[in-house]
Motif scaffolding. Structure first.
Motif, PDB file in Angstrom:
ATOM      1  N   ARG A 123       0.860  -1.198   0.000  1.00  0.00           N
ATOM      2  CA  ARG A 123       0.000   0.000   0.000  1.00  0.00           C
ATOM      3  C   ARG A 123       0.891   1.242   0.000  1.00  0.00           C
ATOM      4  O   ARG A 123       1.795   1.368   0.822  1.00  0.00           O
ATOM      5  CB  ARG A 123      -0.947   0.042   1.198  1.00  0.00           C
ATOM      6  N   VAL A 143       4.481  -4.645   4.204  1.00  0.00           N
ATOM      7  CA  VAL A 143       4.084  -5.760   5.073  1.00  0.00           C
ATOM      8  C   VAL A 143       2.776  -5.430   5.782  1.00  0.00           C
ATOM      9  O   VAL A 143       2.564  -4.286   6.199  1.00  0.00           O
ATOM     10  CB  VAL A 143       5.200  -6.091   6.102  1.00  0.00           C
ATOM     11  N   SER A 144       1.917  -6.448   5.882  1.00  0.00           N
ATOM     12  CA  SER A 144       0.714  -6.347   6.707  1.00  0.00           C
ATOM     13  C   SER A 144      -0.119  -5.095   6.440  1.00  0.00           C
ATOM     14  O   SER A 144      -0.546  -4.428   7.372  1.00  0.00           O
ATOM     15  CB  SER A 144       1.134  -6.389   8.190  1.00  0.00           C
ATOM     16  N   SER A 146      -3.132  -2.870   5.981  1.00  0.00           N
ATOM     17  CA  SER A 146      -4.475  -3.070   6.541  1.00  0.00           C
ATOM     18  C   SER A 146      -5.554  -2.335   5.762  1.00  0.00           C
ATOM     19  O   SER A 146      -5.268  -1.435   4.989  1.00  0.00           O
ATOM     20  CB  SER A 146      -4.545  -2.500   7.949  1.00  0.00           C
ATOM     21  N   PHE A 147      -6.774  -2.666   6.100  1.00  0.00           N
ATOM     22  CA  PHE A 147      -7.994  -1.944   5.741  1.00  0.00           C
ATOM     23  C   PHE A 147      -8.423  -2.043   4.278  1.00  0.00           C
ATOM     24  O   PHE A 147      -9.282  -1.288   3.852  1.00  0.00           O
ATOM     25  CB  PHE A 147      -7.930  -0.476   6.216  1.00  0.00           C
ATOM     26  N   GLN A 215      -1.930 -11.363  14.816  1.00  0.00           N
ATOM     27  CA  GLN A 215      -1.511 -11.025  16.179  1.00  0.00           C
ATOM     28  C   GLN A 215      -2.510 -11.578  17.188  1.00  0.00           C
ATOM     29  O   GLN A 215      -3.705 -11.634  16.900  1.00  0.00           O
ATOM     30  CB  GLN A 215      -1.437  -9.504  16.337  1.00  0.00           C
ATOM     31  N   GLU A 218      -5.940  -9.486  18.204  1.00  0.00           N
ATOM     32  CA  GLU A 218      -6.119  -8.537  17.090  1.00  0.00           C
ATOM     33  C   GLU A 218      -7.481  -7.837  17.149  1.00  0.00           C
ATOM     34  O   GLU A 218      -8.506  -8.483  17.331  1.00  0.00           O
ATOM     35  CB  GLU A 218      -5.989  -9.316  15.779  1.00  0.00           C
ATOM     36  N   ASN A 220      -8.399  -5.809  14.523  1.00  0.00           N
ATOM     37  CA  ASN A 220      -8.821  -5.620  13.132  1.00  0.00           C
ATOM     38  C   ASN A 220      -9.126  -6.951  12.423  1.00  0.00           C
ATOM     39  O   ASN A 220      -8.860  -7.106  11.240  1.00  0.00           O
ATOM     40  CB  ASN A 220      -7.724  -4.847  12.387  1.00  0.00           C
ATOM     41  N   GLN A 224      -9.424  -8.572   8.083  1.00  0.00           N
ATOM     42  CA  GLN A 224      -8.699  -9.754   7.591  1.00  0.00           C
ATOM     43  C   GLN A 224      -9.682 -10.822   7.122  1.00  0.00           C
ATOM     44  O   GLN A 224      -9.490 -11.474   6.097  1.00  0.00           O
ATOM     45  CB  GLN A 224      -7.826 -10.329   8.712  1.00  0.00           C
ATOM     46  N   ARG A 275      -0.083 -10.826   8.686  1.00  0.00           N
ATOM     47  CA  ARG A 275      -0.771  -9.655   9.224  1.00  0.00           C
ATOM     48  C   ARG A 275      -0.201  -9.393  10.620  1.00  0.00           C
ATOM     49  O   ARG A 275      -0.864  -8.904  11.523  1.00  0.00           O
ATOM     50  CB  ARG A 275      -2.278  -9.893   9.254  1.00  0.00           C
ATOM     51  N   TYR A 278       5.559  -7.203  11.925  1.00  0.00           N
ATOM     52  CA  TYR A 278       6.101  -5.918  11.481  1.00  0.00           C
ATOM     53  C   TYR A 278       6.552  -5.043  12.649  1.00  0.00           C
ATOM     54  O   TYR A 278       7.060  -3.947  12.468  1.00  0.00           O
ATOM     55  CB  TYR A 278       5.067  -5.162  10.638  1.00  0.00           C
ATOM     56  N   GLU A 377       7.164  -0.010  11.437  1.00  0.00           N
ATOM     57  CA  GLU A 377       5.843  -0.011  10.828  1.00  0.00           C
ATOM     58  C   GLU A 377       4.775  -0.036  11.920  1.00  0.00           C
ATOM     59  O   GLU A 377       5.061  -0.341  13.066  1.00  0.00           O
ATOM     60  CB  GLU A 377       5.665  -1.269   9.964  1.00  0.00           C
ATOM     61  N   ARG A 458      -7.984   7.207   4.674  1.00  0.00           N
ATOM     62  CA  ARG A 458      -8.052   7.250   6.145  1.00  0.00           C
ATOM     63  C   ARG A 458      -8.001   8.703   6.586  1.00  0.00           C
ATOM     64  O   ARG A 458      -7.252   9.492   6.026  1.00  0.00           O
ATOM     65  CB  ARG A 458      -6.862   6.514   6.757  1.00  0.00           C
ATOM     66  N   GLY A 468      -2.675   6.421  12.148  1.00  0.00           N
ATOM     67  CA  GLY A 468      -2.974   5.002  11.947  1.00  0.00           C
ATOM     68  C   GLY A 468      -4.302   4.607  12.587  1.00  0.00           C
ATOM     69  O   GLY A 468      -4.575   4.983  13.732  1.00  0.00           O
ATOM     70  N   VAL A 469      -5.126   3.891  11.844  1.00  0.00           N
ATOM     71  CA  VAL A 469      -6.404   3.443  12.402  1.00  0.00           C
ATOM     72  C   VAL A 469      -6.150   2.303  13.396  1.00  0.00           C
ATOM     73  O   VAL A 469      -6.682   2.291  14.499  1.00  0.00           O
ATOM     74  CB  VAL A 469      -7.368   2.980  11.287  1.00  0.00           C
ATOM     75  N   ALA A 470      -5.294   1.353  12.982  1.00  0.00           N
ATOM     76  CA  ALA A 470      -5.004   0.209  13.859  1.00  0.00           C
ATOM     77  C   ALA A 470      -4.360   0.683  15.160  1.00  0.00           C
ATOM     78  O   ALA A 470      -4.622   0.143  16.234  1.00  0.00           O
ATOM     79  CB  ALA A 470      -4.101  -0.783  13.144  1.00  0.00           C
TER      80      ALA A 470
END
Ligand code: GSH
Length: 482
Positions: A123, A143-144, A146-147, A215, A218, A220, A224, A275, A278, A377, A458, A468-470
């Protein structure tokens, strides 16, 4: 350009919020509110109530350059010597995490990496420089990412609300496109499955599975899951979920063939999709690093491999702003100028002329227009503006090289949109970051598949630096084009 968003009180917004809750819960636009997965407290993910305007020329430009970026990062990974040299230098300054990943890669290389196919699920994040009305790259994530799942959902929700007359006339005239990221990212994983099966069995059977390495606790999960369910419904491909800590219990690598199996069902794993992995916290014990090594030395295609993951450091991003380096990988002038038009000034913090200039900016405290970024990250790690000097000044100057100094991008805040987070409404000004997904499958010589794979918008309060949303700072938004 700004819309006139309807200025509604909480009371007036109630019918709209009921629609959002029903739509969100029915369609999986959800996130666990806190770590630890309290199973009965799922709620609508942090989102905006209305879409946010993106100028159509910026939207098109960001999407248009994605396959060139994919190609650039594939070429970096293919040119192992350069990536090795730069990562080796960097890992001496950032021994804690980049160095650990790098050591695991070196160990894997010594043991032998049996799989030559690489799957990059990327992304590319941009802000819009409001003075120039141009997209500028914030970072390239390898890596990993999201969204991709929730991005499709939030744009579908906003379209639904528009259709049902919840938006003002001003909002009605713009197009609210739907991001096909959920579909395209699962298609990308499927491309990996097919390539593995062709390679191992000479044809495609659809009998292997994708392992999602996630994770513990998690939040989120649903983002996924959307990809997992699309893999199943669109492609008939099964997936399994496990943490890096579960690897010794749940996975088995065949000594002879290096094939990886999910032991409870004895399914062969074609793609290992990370996911997690990182951030330093993802590796709790030495055993976890050993497990990462086991995955790297398995025959499964890794999304991403350690090399692909390490190509995404901020250091590599900074080096690419040097045209001589960029030309090592991309020679076409049109592609070069397309990439360069998205760059801002990024300084190293070493003893090169550019590095010395950056150190001077820091020592004289002229950092109001800069952000300091480490090689990490997952959000929440950057140092901004006047905090930079106090943060660095007590550190040994040798260790400054673990960071890069990046010019801030002057994006214009949007006023009038409403953020819905944990059932609360917020009406602050927001800043929006536009991300473009891309998938690429390649080996040491050839690119087999290179696609643009949808987008993500975002937004965060413009008063907060992090987005970051996460990491708990931002929310998922959708695009209105004008
Ligand atoms: N583990 C979570 C997931 O798999 O969704 C979070 C992963 C994560 O933080 N990914 C970063 C990202 O895309 C890239 S390394 N962050 C976007 C955001 O949080 O807004």
């Amino acid at each position: 350009m700004q819309y006139k968003y309807p200025n509604l009180s909480d009371e007036q917004l109630k019918p709209l919020l009921t629609e959002i809750h029903h739509w969100g819960l029915t369609n999986g636009l959800v996130m666990y509110p806190q770590a630890g997965n309290p199973e009965n407290t799922t709620s609508v993910a942090p989102i905006t109530v209305y879409p946010t305007i993106i100028p159509i020329e910026c939207f098109d430009k960001a999407i248009g350059v994605q396959t060139v970026y994919n190609e650039l990062y594939a070429k970096i990974v293919q040119d192992s010597d350069w990536l090795h040299e730069e990562t080796d230098k960097l890992s001496k300054h950032d021994s804690e995490f980049t160095g650990k990943l790098w050591n695991i890669y070196l160990k894997a290389k010594k043991l032998g990496i049996p799989q030559n196919l690489e799957l990059g699920i990327f992304r590319n994040d941009f802000l819009i420089d409001s003075a120039k009305n141009e997209i500028k790259q914030v970072e390239f994530n390898t890596v990993s990412v999201s969204f991709g799942g929730l991005s499709t959902k939030v744009s579908q929700l906003h379209r639904y609300l528009k259709l049902h007359g919840f938006y003002s006339d001003d909002l009605l005239i713009s197009d609210v496109p739907v991001s096909n990221s959920a579909e395209k990212l699962s298609d990308g994983l499927y491309a990996g499955v097919k390539a593995y099966e062709k390679q191992q069995h000479g044809s495609f059977y659809g009998i292997t599975v994708v392992a999602f390495i996630v994770q513990d606790g998690e939040r989120n999960v649903f983002d996924q899951r959307i990809l997992e369910y699309k893999l199943a419904s669109n492609h008939g491909i099964k997936s399994v979920r496990l943490t890096i800590q579960d690897v010794p219990k749940l996975l088995r690598k065949c000594e002879k063939t290096c094939k990886l199996f999910y032991t409870p069902t004895n399914d062969e794993i074609s793609v290992v999709y990370f996911r997690s992995g990182y951030a330093p916290n993802d590796f709790k014990t030495e055993q976890d690093w050993e497990s990462r090594l086991l995955l790297e030395t398995s025959l499964s295609i890794k999304a991403p491999s350690l090399k692909v993951q390490l190509s995404g450091t901020k250091k590599i991003q900074q080096l690419l702003t040097d045209e001589n380096i960029l030309r090592k990988f991309i020679t076409d002038d049109g592609k070069i100028s397309g990439l360069q038009s998205t760059f801002v000034q990024i300084y190293p913090l070493d003893d090169s002329p550019l590095g010395l200039k950056a150190k001077d900016i820091i020592k004289t405290g002229k950092t109001d227009n800069y952000v300091l970024k480490p090689q990490r990250e997952g959000g929440g790690n950057n140092i901004y503006k006047s905090d930079i000097k106090p943060f660095l000044i007590d550190k040994d100057e040798k260790d400054w090289s673990a960071y890069i100094l990046m010019e801030m991008i002057n994006a214009e805040p949007t006023e009038g949109n409403v953020i819905l987070r944990n059932n609360e409404l917020y009406r602050e000004k927001i800043l929006s970051e536009f991300g473009v997904f891309g998938v690429i499958l390649f080996d040491e010589k050839k690119i087999h598949h290179n696609e643009y794979s949808g987008w993500l918008l975002r937004s965060k309060f413009s008063s907060s630096n992090e987005g970051g949303v996460a990491a708990g700072f931002g929310c998922v938004d959708s695009v209105a084009l004008m």
